[in-house]
Design an enzyme around this catalytic site. Structure first.
Site, PDB file in Angstrom:
ATOM      1  N   GLU A 147       0.850  -1.207   0.000  1.00 51.59           N
ATOM      2  CA  GLU A 147       0.000   0.000   0.000  1.00 51.59           C
ATOM      3  C   GLU A 147       0.877   1.245   0.000  1.00 51.59           C
ATOM      4  O   GLU A 147       2.015   1.209   0.480  1.00 51.59           O
ATOM      5  CB  GLU A 147      -0.875   0.022   1.258  1.00 51.59           C
ATOM      6  CG  GLU A 147      -2.274  -0.514   1.070  1.00 51.59           C
ATOM      7  CD  GLU A 147      -3.175   0.428   0.272  1.00 51.59           C
ATOM      8  OE1 GLU A 147      -2.669   1.296  -0.466  1.00 51.59           O
ATOM      9  OE2 GLU A 147      -4.403   0.289   0.400  1.00 51.59           O
ATOM     10  N   ASP A 148       0.339   2.338  -0.487  1.00 53.42           N
ATOM     11  CA  ASP A 148       1.057   3.609  -0.349  1.00 53.42           C
ATOM     12  C   ASP A 148       0.829   4.212   1.029  1.00 53.42           C
ATOM     13  O   ASP A 148       1.742   4.756   1.634  1.00 53.42           O
ATOM     14  CB  ASP A 148       0.649   4.602  -1.454  1.00 53.42           C
ATOM     15  CG  ASP A 148      -0.859   4.801  -1.542  1.00 53.42           C
ATOM     16  OD1 ASP A 148      -1.617   3.956  -1.010  1.00 53.42           O
ATOM     17  OD2 ASP A 148      -1.288   5.799  -2.141  1.00 53.42           O
ATOM     18  N   ASP A 161      -4.334   5.088   6.242  1.00 57.94           N
ATOM     19  CA  ASP A 161      -4.875   6.339   6.783  1.00 57.94           C
ATOM     20  C   ASP A 161      -5.895   5.948   7.869  1.00 57.94           C
ATOM     21  O   ASP A 161      -5.503   5.711   9.010  1.00 57.94           O
ATOM     22  CB  ASP A 161      -5.496   7.104   5.603  1.00 57.94           C
ATOM     23  CG  ASP A 161      -5.834   8.545   5.914  1.00 57.94           C
ATOM     24  OD1 ASP A 161      -6.108   8.856   7.074  1.00 57.94           O
ATOM     25  OD2 ASP A 161      -5.853   9.372   4.991  1.00 57.94           O
ATOM     26  N   ARG A 201       0.589  12.031  -9.068  1.00 63.28           N
ATOM     27  CA  ARG A 201       1.144  10.768  -8.587  1.00 63.28           C
ATOM     28  C   ARG A 201       2.620  10.657  -8.964  1.00 63.28           C
ATOM     29  O   ARG A 201       3.380   9.932  -8.340  1.00 63.28           O
ATOM     30  CB  ARG A 201       0.392   9.580  -9.198  1.00 63.28           C
ATOM     31  CG  ARG A 201      -1.060   9.454  -8.750  1.00 63.28           C
ATOM     32  CD  ARG A 201      -1.634   8.130  -9.238  1.00 63.28           C
ATOM     33  NE  ARG A 201      -3.080   8.079  -9.170  1.00 63.28           N
ATOM     34  CZ  ARG A 201      -3.781   7.722  -8.103  1.00 63.28           C
ATOM     35  NH1 ARG A 201      -3.161   7.375  -6.996  1.00 63.28           N
ATOM     36  NH2 ARG A 201      -5.096   7.690  -8.141  1.00 63.28           N
TER      37      ARG A 201
HETATM   38  C1  PRP Z   1      -5.982   5.457  -0.870  1.00 63.02           C
HETATM   39  C2  PRP Z   1      -4.711   4.704  -0.561  1.00 63.02           C
HETATM   40  C3  PRP Z   1      -5.178   3.566   0.279  1.00 63.02           C
HETATM   41  C4  PRP Z   1      -6.369   4.141   1.020  1.00 63.02           C
HETATM   42  C5  PRP Z   1      -5.976   4.493   2.423  1.00 63.02           C
HETATM   43  O1  PRP Z   1      -6.599   4.859  -1.966  1.00 63.02           O
HETATM   44  O2  PRP Z   1      -4.071   4.254  -1.732  1.00 63.02           O
HETATM   45  O3  PRP Z   1      -5.592   2.470  -0.504  1.00 63.02           O
HETATM   46  O4  PRP Z   1      -6.767   5.318   0.306  1.00 63.02           O
HETATM   47  O5  PRP Z   1      -7.030   5.085   3.121  1.00 63.02           O
HETATM   48  P1  PRP Z   1      -7.751   4.422   4.372  1.00 63.02           P
HETATM   49  O6  PRP Z   1      -6.688   3.827   5.269  1.00 63.02           O
HETATM   50  O7  PRP Z   1      -8.428   5.612   5.016  1.00 63.02           O
HETATM   51  O8  PRP Z   1      -8.731   3.414   3.910  1.00 63.02           O
HETATM   52  P2  PRP Z   1      -7.691   5.591  -2.908  1.00 63.02           P
HETATM   53  O9  PRP Z   1      -9.034   5.018  -2.601  1.00 63.02           O
HETATM   54  O10 PRP Z   1      -7.518   7.075  -2.780  1.00 63.02           O
HETATM   55  O11 PRP Z   1      -7.283   5.107  -4.343  1.00 63.02           O
HETATM   56  P3  PRP Z   1      -5.898   5.281  -5.155  1.00 63.02           P
HETATM   57  O12 PRP Z   1      -4.887   4.349  -4.517  1.00 63.02           O
HETATM   58  O13 PRP Z   1      -6.262   4.878  -6.537  1.00 63.02           O
HETATM   59  O14 PRP Z   1      -5.457   6.733  -5.059  1.00 63.02           O
END
Ligand code: PRP
Length: 185
Positions: free
Chosen positions: A108-109, A112, A174
């Protein structure tokens, strides 16, 4: 000879640097070395990148894992283009092969609130992998709503809206080579 990316015009960017490209590169190499050590005796290692935010981290991390691994991707979305997690998680694209009996590392990136990865790990566990671990470049503990164990963590960050190195603002930026936070300037 390969050259470094040309620096962006920082005066025009509405971001302040939080983690430099150099600091990211150093930490990603450390995480790759740790994964290499931990998995050196394992077979059937599958690294699953969570689209889209993890792709830059995954591309760099994978090249620091000195073992034969498979790469897979899973599409999962909880934010859409919003800046606050809705808590509603959807799989938008699944992995291409079964993971039963395999050693899975989810990449994961950012963790949150933790909603996305909690849902994803529970889902993947039902597919009976031999083991499952989580690597995340970033963790924002101030916002965490779900308990999540991050086995390979890059950086703990404050509660700021971060962008770059895979993370987006409404799908853009990105490709920023560092992690910045939105200043709105
Ligand atoms: C972002 C990120 C994680 C998630 C984290 O994805 O890449 O997957 O949110 O948030 P959380 O811990 O509050 O659930 P996003 O849905 O923005 O999609 P993306 O990776 O395509 O930007």
């Amino acid at each position: 000879m390969a050259s470094s990316p040309k620096p962006w015009n920082r005066e025009k960017e509405p971001f302040a640097e939080l983690i430099s490209a150099e600091a990211i590169a150093t930490r990603v190499a450390e995480l790759g070395a740790k994964i290499t050590e931990d998995y050196k005796d394992k077979e059937d290692v599958v690294v699953i990148g969570v689209l889209k935010g993890s792709v830059i981290f995954l591309a760099d991390l994978a090249r620091h894992i000195a073992l034969p691994i498979e790469l897979e991707f899973i599409g999962i979305s909880s934010y859409g283009d919003a800046t606050v997690s809705s808590g509603i998680v959807q799989i938008t694209q699944d992995v291409s092969k079964p993971i039963e009996g395999k050693h899975v590392i989810v990449v994961e990136d950012i963790v949150d609130t933790g909603h996305t990865v909690s849902y994803l790990l529970e889902n993947l566990k039902t597919r009976r992998p031999a083991s499952i671990a989580l690597a995340s470049l970033l963790h924002k503990p101030d916002r965490q709503a779900r308990d999540v164990k991050i086995d390979y963590l890059g950086f703990t960050i404050p509660n700021k809206f971060v962008v770059g190195y895979g993370l987006d603002v409404a799908q853009q930026y990105r490709n920023l080579p560092y992690i910045g936070y939105v200043t709105g300037a």
